[in-house]
Enzyme design. Sequence first.
Site, short mmCIF file in Angstrom:
data_model
loop_
_atom_site.label_atom_id
_atom_site.label_comp_id
_atom_site.label_asym_id
_atom_site.label_seq_id
_atom_site.Cartn_x
_atom_site.Cartn_y
_atom_site.Cartn_z
N THR A 7 39.29 26.81 49.41
CA THR A 7 39.88 28.13 49.56
C THR A 7 39.62 28.67 50.97
OG1 THR A 7 40.01 30.37 48.65
CG2 THR A 7 37.84 29.35 48.69
N ASN A 9 40.05 32.06 51.08
CA ASN A 9 39.77 33.42 50.63
C ASN A 9 38.27 33.68 50.76
OD1 ASN A 9 38.98 35.61 48.88
ND2 ASN A 9 40.90 35.40 47.76
N ASP A 72 41.67 27.87 40.27
CA ASP A 72 42.92 28.62 40.23
C ASP A 72 42.64 29.76 39.28
OD1 ASP A 72 45.46 29.22 41.09
OD2 ASP A 72 46.44 28.14 39.46
N TYR A 155 42.64 42.17 42.08
CA TYR A 155 42.97 43.17 41.06
C TYR A 155 41.74 43.92 40.53
CZ TYR A 155 47.53 40.88 40.98
OH TYR A 155 48.76 40.36 41.33
N ASP A 156 40.57 43.66 41.09
CA ASP A 156 39.34 44.29 40.60
C ASP A 156 39.43 45.82 40.45
OD1 ASP A 156 37.91 41.95 40.16
OD2 ASP A 156 36.91 41.99 42.10
#
Length: 195
Positions: A7, A9, A72, A155-156
């Site tokens: 990743t 991220n 994922d 989305y936390d």
Amino acid sequence: MKLVLATKNQGKVIEFKRILAELGAKDLEVVGLDKFPKIGDIEETGATFEENALLKSRTICKITGLPALADDSGICVDALGGAPGLYSARYSGNGDHANNLKLLHELRDVPDEKRSAYFICVAAYVRPDGFEKVTEGRFYGSILHEPIGDGGFGYDPLFKPKGMELSSAQLSAAQKDAISHRGIAMRSIAPYIIG
């Protein structure tokens, strides 16, 4: 031992490093794909979270010759038939803030009792010797009507864990790791990584 996280991220890299360290991976050097700038984005062409996680971890292991861990993850909203699901990260095409706005827009007329959702994380660990292990974690809750909190990522700020009055973005890192989809998947796969 060196482990490559498949990743770029940085939120995920930090979270993975923290969870693995807490689980006893003290001698493990964990690096993200930022350490391998020549590796481009790996297209997620799988039809499931598991297929995408394995695709990424196998590809990174093959390219680097090092053990690779990929996940994922996504958020599945019941009122939207499981969407955004596999497309969570690219739901709006414009990043986290736009994804959150789109989700809120899609749920604008949905009452509280029908806003149930869960995060899912499928983790795949692949070694150069051919060993593979896949685990899954789920984190149940509901979608709030507006973002609350400034921790976490994705989305936390919109996700209220089941049985709590806080959003995921209001939880401390330790609180979130103890109950999150990623924490569950990582605790399940860690023994195979640590050995």
